[in-house]
Write an enzyme that holds these catalytic residues in place. Sequence first.
Site, PDB file in Angstrom:
ATOM      1  N   PRO A  36       0.550  -1.115  -0.052  1.00 20.73           N
ATOM      2  CA  PRO A  36       0.023   0.178   0.066  1.00 20.73           C
ATOM      3  C   PRO A  36       0.739   1.298  -0.052  1.00 20.73           C
ATOM      4  CG  PRO A  36      -0.144  -1.168   1.983  1.00 20.73           C
ATOM      5  CD  PRO A  36       0.590  -2.011   1.135  1.00 20.73           C
ATOM      6  N   HIS A  37       0.309   2.238  -0.784  1.00 18.49           N
ATOM      7  CA  HIS A  37       1.155   3.520  -0.977  1.00 18.49           C
ATOM      8  C   HIS A  37       0.561   4.812  -0.944  1.00 18.49           C
ATOM      9  CE1 HIS A  37       1.271   1.574  -4.601  1.00 18.49           C
ATOM     10  NE2 HIS A  37       1.099   2.756  -5.121  1.00 18.49           N
TER      11      HIS A  37
END
Length: 149
Positions: free
Chosen positions: A66-67
């Site tokens: 996730p980013h």
Amino acid sequence: MRLADYLDKDLLISNIQATEKGAVLAELIAPVSEKIPNLDADKALKVLLEREYLGTTGIGDGIAIPHGKLEDLDEIVLVVGRSPGGVDFEALDFKLCTIFFLVLAPEKVAGMHLRILAHISRLLKEESFRRQFLEAGDKEQLWDLLART
């Protein structure tokens, strides 16, 4: 580039407790808000959830990266987590995710953000690294493994 340059032992979660995507993201963000008091954890969670809405960051082989970008960050923040039981992160291969690398970046450093994501992806393509990551007994052993990357 060394991933170790972006790691902080306080941002390592060796046993994620959450069992669903949103809760995992919140658990990964929690130590960041302790480390960076001016970080708006709710805003960070919203950015990550919006990114997940565009398409899952569960890339397969038990991995999720996730980013997101936040305007109030001064530097790239990396949080690493492990979920021994696995979490349904809507991964591309439909498998549970056990390895999490959360990357939060300032809005103004897109190039470095992409380089770090690429480096993480290359590292996690190595089956031997993934195995060592999952087999590390405790936080100290996991830290030792990550600090060498």
